[in-house]
Design an enzyme around this catalytic site. Structure first.
Site, PDB file in Angstrom:
ATOM      1  N   ASN A  42       0.842  -1.003   0.266  1.00 22.21           N
ATOM      2  CA  ASN A  42      -0.137   0.068  -0.096  1.00 22.21           C
ATOM      3  C   ASN A  42       0.839   1.035  -0.525  1.00 22.21           C
ATOM      4  OD1 ASN A  42       0.330  -1.014   2.989  1.00 22.21           O
ATOM      5  ND2 ASN A  42      -1.220   0.424   3.240  1.00 22.21           N
ATOM      6  N   GLU A  55      -3.023  -4.412  -3.131  1.00 18.33           N
ATOM      7  CA  GLU A  55      -3.490  -5.991  -4.417  1.00 18.33           C
ATOM      8  C   GLU A  55      -3.428  -4.604  -5.819  1.00 18.33           C
ATOM      9  OE1 GLU A  55      -4.539  -4.756  -1.597  1.00 18.33           O
ATOM     10  OE2 GLU A  55      -5.734  -6.465  -0.699  1.00 18.33           O
ATOM     11  N   CYS A  85      -9.864  -5.068   0.074  1.00 14.81           N
ATOM     12  CA  CYS A  85     -11.599  -4.342   0.327  1.00 14.81           C
ATOM     13  C   CYS A  85     -12.397  -4.346  -0.841  1.00 14.81           C
ATOM     14  CB  CYS A  85     -10.251  -2.676   0.380  1.00 14.81           C
ATOM     15  SG  CYS A  85      -9.938  -2.086  -1.246  1.00 14.81           S
ATOM     16  N   CYS A  88     -10.230  -3.750  -4.690  1.00 11.09           N
ATOM     17  CA  CYS A  88      -9.806  -4.476  -4.769  1.00 11.09           C
ATOM     18  C   CYS A  88     -10.198  -5.354  -6.032  1.00 11.09           C
ATOM     19  CB  CYS A  88      -8.943  -4.891  -4.193  1.00 11.09           C
ATOM     20  SG  CYS A  88      -7.385  -3.404  -3.408  1.00 11.09           S
TER      21      CYS A  88
HETATM   22  N1  THU Z   1      -5.437  -1.642   2.486  1.00  7.52           N
HETATM   23  C1  THU Z   1      -4.851  -2.159   2.094  1.00  7.52           C
HETATM   24  O1  THU Z   1      -4.045  -2.368   0.684  1.00  7.52           O
HETATM   25  N2  THU Z   1      -5.938  -3.411   0.523  1.00  7.52           N
HETATM   26  C2  THU Z   1      -7.062  -3.559   1.341  1.00  7.52           C
HETATM   27  O2  THU Z   1      -8.006  -4.277   0.589  1.00  7.52           O
HETATM   28  C3  THU Z   1      -7.253  -2.902   2.237  1.00  7.52           C
HETATM   29  C4  THU Z   1      -7.035  -1.697   2.660  1.00  7.52           C
HETATM   30  C5  THU Z   1      -4.408  -0.615   3.151  1.00  7.52           C
HETATM   31  C6  THU Z   1      -5.089   0.758   2.385  1.00  7.52           C
HETATM   32  C7  THU Z   1      -4.315   1.627   3.345  1.00  7.52           C
HETATM   33  O3  THU Z   1      -3.161   1.959   2.946  1.00  7.52           O
HETATM   34  C8  THU Z   1      -4.685   0.980   4.983  1.00  7.52           C
HETATM   35  O4  THU Z   1      -4.162  -0.256   4.844  1.00  7.52           O
HETATM   36  C9  THU Z   1      -5.538   0.925   5.486  1.00  7.52           C
HETATM   37  O5  THU Z   1      -6.621   1.209   5.215  1.00  7.52           O
END
Ligand code: THU
Length: 126
Positions: A42, A55, A85, A88
């Protein structure tokens, strides 16, 4: 490659996470049908909505390098077994609802298909 190896790649990618705002680090690793691996983490932004999930980073890396056929994606967010999420899931569904999503954490490993995680997903195909 087995699921735990792919999860290990996601765990390694998580080290690069840029998450100064949430402090929630996520790593992902995408396996292509021809056995290449694309990793992602992320990447947050002070304008929060510009943040990108791990993702989608690995999917966009793969697609922008000519790969569109995927077998599995692993997601690792530390002890807490995080699931992708909604956005994604939708982006994964674009490339196939049979893609397997491997989620790891303290509770152990869970594997679900995109179809299971996003039933009745949007498609423009009749
Ligand atoms: N995040 C992801 O990398 N993948 C997901 O499927 C959901 C959330 C990250 C985004 C943000 O940087 C942190 O998790 C908190 O939401």
């Amino acid at each position: 490659m087995d699921y735990s190896d792919l999860l290990k790649k996601a765990e390694e990618a998580r080290e690069f996470a840029y998450a100064p705002y949430s402090k929630f680090k996520v790593g992902a690793a995408l396996l292509t049908k021809d056995n290449q691996i694309f990793t992602g983490c992320n990447v947050e932004n002070s304008a929060y909505s510009s943040t990108m999930c791990a993702e989608r980073v690995c999917i966009y890396k793969a697609v922008s390098q000519g790969c569109r056929e995927f077998t599995a994606v692993a997601v690792y967010a530390g002890l807490h077994r995080a699931a992708p999420c909604g956005e994604c899931r939708q982006v994964l569904a674009e490339f196939g609802t049979d893609i397997l999503v491997v989620m790891g954490g303290a509770e152990g490993l869970m594997v679900k298909s995109v179809k299971e995680l996003l039933p009745f997903s949007f498609t423009m195909k009749p």
